[in-house]
Design a protein around this motif. Sequence first.
Motif, mmCIF file in Angstrom:
data_model
loop_
_atom_site.group_PDB
_atom_site.id
_atom_site.type_symbol
_atom_site.label_atom_id
_atom_site.label_comp_id
_atom_site.label_asym_id
_atom_site.label_seq_id
_atom_site.Cartn_x
_atom_site.Cartn_y
_atom_site.Cartn_z
ATOM 1 N N PHE A 124 -58.938 -48.378 -37.914
ATOM 2 C CA PHE A 124 -57.504 -48.552 -37.728
ATOM 3 C C PHE A 124 -57.170 -49.653 -36.722
ATOM 4 N N MET A 125 -58.182 -50.190 -36.028
ATOM 5 C CA MET A 125 -57.970 -51.218 -35.014
ATOM 6 C C MET A 125 -57.214 -52.408 -35.604
ATOM 7 N N GLY A 126 -56.096 -52.785 -34.969
ATOM 8 C CA GLY A 126 -55.306 -53.935 -35.396
ATOM 9 C C GLY A 126 -54.339 -53.660 -36.536
ATOM 10 N N ARG A 127 -54.386 -52.499 -37.128
ATOM 11 C CA ARG A 127 -53.492 -52.186 -38.250
ATOM 12 C C ARG A 127 -52.079 -51.894 -37.769
ATOM 13 N N GLU A 128 -51.147 -52.178 -38.663
ATOM 14 C CA GLU A 128 -49.758 -51.857 -38.374
ATOM 15 C C GLU A 128 -49.358 -50.629 -39.161
ATOM 16 N N GLY A 129 -48.491 -49.843 -38.538
ATOM 17 C CA GLY A 129 -47.984 -48.642 -39.188
ATOM 18 C C GLY A 129 -46.580 -48.354 -38.735
ATOM 19 N N ILE A 130 -46.108 -47.171 -39.067
ATOM 20 C CA ILE A 130 -44.742 -46.773 -38.731
ATOM 21 C C ILE A 130 -44.797 -45.483 -37.916
ATOM 22 N N ALA A 131 -44.001 -45.405 -36.863
ATOM 23 C CA ALA A 131 -43.917 -44.189 -36.058
ATOM 24 C C ALA A 131 -43.190 -43.119 -36.875
ATOM 25 N N VAL A 132 -43.867 -42.039 -37.182
ATOM 26 C CA VAL A 132 -43.276 -40.949 -37.958
ATOM 27 C C VAL A 132 -42.394 -40.093 -37.056
ATOM 28 N N SER A 133 -42.769 -39.994 -35.787
ATOM 29 C CA SER A 133 -41.961 -39.292 -34.796
ATOM 30 C C SER A 133 -41.727 -40.255 -33.638
ATOM 31 N N ALA A 134 -40.787 -39.916 -32.773
ATOM 32 C CA ALA A 134 -40.566 -40.739 -31.585
ATOM 33 C C ALA A 134 -41.816 -40.642 -30.709
ATOM 34 N N LEU A 135 -42.276 -41.782 -30.238
ATOM 35 C CA LEU A 135 -43.461 -41.817 -29.373
ATOM 36 C C LEU A 135 -42.980 -41.854 -27.929
ATOM 37 N N ARG A 136 -43.167 -40.728 -27.206
ATOM 38 C CA ARG A 136 -42.642 -40.606 -25.840
ATOM 39 C C ARG A 136 -43.687 -40.116 -24.873
ATOM 40 N N PRO A 137 -44.720 -40.615 -24.540
ATOM 41 C CA PRO A 137 -45.409 -41.742 -25.158
ATOM 42 C C PRO A 137 -46.285 -41.325 -26.336
ATOM 43 N N ALA A 138 -46.524 -39.995 -26.513
ATOM 44 C CA ALA A 138 -47.389 -39.564 -27.619
ATOM 45 C C ALA A 138 -46.539 -39.112 -28.796
ATOM 46 N N GLY A 139 -47.136 -39.180 -29.978
ATOM 47 C CA GLY A 139 -46.456 -38.756 -31.191
ATOM 48 C C GLY A 139 -47.325 -39.027 -32.402
ATOM 49 N N THR A 140 -46.681 -39.121 -33.551
ATOM 50 C CA THR A 140 -47.400 -39.323 -34.806
ATOM 51 C C THR A 140 -46.977 -40.635 -35.433
ATOM 52 N N ALA A 141 -47.965 -41.372 -35.933
ATOM 53 C CA ALA A 141 -47.703 -42.616 -36.654
ATOM 54 C C ALA A 141 -48.496 -42.594 -37.949
ATOM 55 N N LEU B 156 -48.597 -47.354 -25.591
ATOM 56 C CA LEU B 156 -48.952 -47.937 -24.305
ATOM 57 C C LEU B 156 -47.707 -48.297 -23.494
ATOM 58 N N ASP B 157 -46.671 -48.798 -24.153
ATOM 59 C CA ASP B 157 -45.437 -49.174 -23.458
ATOM 60 C C ASP B 157 -44.578 -47.965 -23.106
ATOM 61 N N GLY B 158 -44.989 -46.784 -23.533
ATOM 62 C CA GLY B 158 -44.263 -45.582 -23.156
ATOM 63 C C GLY B 158 -43.373 -45.021 -24.236
ATOM 64 N N LEU B 159 -42.562 -45.837 -24.885
ATOM 65 C CA LEU B 159 -41.622 -45.334 -25.878
ATOM 66 C C LEU B 159 -41.616 -46.189 -27.136
ATOM 67 N N ALA B 160 -41.457 -45.501 -28.269
ATOM 68 C CA ALA B 160 -41.227 -46.172 -29.545
ATOM 69 C C ALA B 160 -40.376 -45.226 -30.374
ATOM 70 N N ALA B 161 -39.345 -45.752 -30.995
ATOM 71 C CA ALA B 161 -38.418 -44.923 -31.770
ATOM 72 C C ALA B 161 -39.030 -44.532 -33.109
ATOM 73 N N LYS B 162 -38.526 -43.436 -33.653
ATOM 74 C CA LYS B 162 -38.962 -42.988 -34.981
ATOM 75 C C LYS B 162 -38.598 -44.074 -35.994
ATOM 76 N N GLY B 163 -39.556 -44.421 -36.851
ATOM 77 C CA GLY B 163 -39.355 -45.448 -37.865
ATOM 78 C C GLY B 163 -39.713 -46.853 -37.410
ATOM 79 N N GLN B 164 -40.014 -47.034 -36.133
ATOM 80 C CA GLN B 164 -40.362 -48.350 -35.597
ATOM 81 C C GLN B 164 -41.788 -48.714 -35.976
ATOM 82 N N LYS B 165 -42.005 -50.013 -36.235
ATOM 83 C CA LYS B 165 -43.363 -50.476 -36.537
ATOM 84 C C LYS B 165 -44.191 -50.498 -35.265
ATOM 85 N N VAL B 166 -45.474 -50.094 -35.420
ATOM 86 C CA VAL B 166 -46.408 -50.094 -34.297
ATOM 87 C C VAL B 166 -47.728 -50.704 -34.748
ATOM 88 N N ARG B 167 -48.482 -51.239 -33.769
ATOM 89 C CA ARG B 167 -49.794 -51.825 -34.059
ATOM 90 C C ARG B 167 -50.833 -51.161 -33.169
#
Length: 160
Positions: free
Chosen positions: A106-123, A135-146
């Motif tokens: 999965f290294m380097g792959r892009e995906g979508i946050a299935v839940s809000a990442l605060r900082p942990a969650g599901t993608a 790593l940055d602490g927060l990502a909204a649900k539906g946001q792209k992550v790498r």
Amino acid sequence: MDFIANNILLIICFIGGVAMLVMEAFMPGFGVPGTIGILLEIAAIAVAWYSHGAVAALIVTLAALVLIAIAISVSLRSATKGKLNKHFVLNDVENADEEDSDISVFMGREGIAVSALRPAGTAEFDGVRMEVTCLDGLAAKGQKVRVISTQNGKITVNPV
């Protein structure tokens, strides 16, 4: 031969009860085979008492207890050290290196946050849902992550 013909019900109950109790030794908890085994042993004792008297019932009871003890101890010994071991005991050990190599794809792959990442969650990455930490602490649900790290069985992501 007449002994067997005259005591067929006693023999069937006795052997069937022992077989059910040995089967129960390999099942978690106490269930149907154990209950049936006990009932069959009680039936064998009752048949012996009715047909041959109290002494015969006592002999059947002692024989049942001894045979059940021997059968269960042999079965359990075989399950831990014998041929049954490979069927009932998990001998494989999983280590962290194998786990890291599995998720390193999965290294380097892009995906979508299935839940809000605060900082942990599901993608989700290519249809696979994984527990991740942002790593940055927060990502909204539906946001792209790498994926930026896959160490110690943990996946770390950053928002894209």
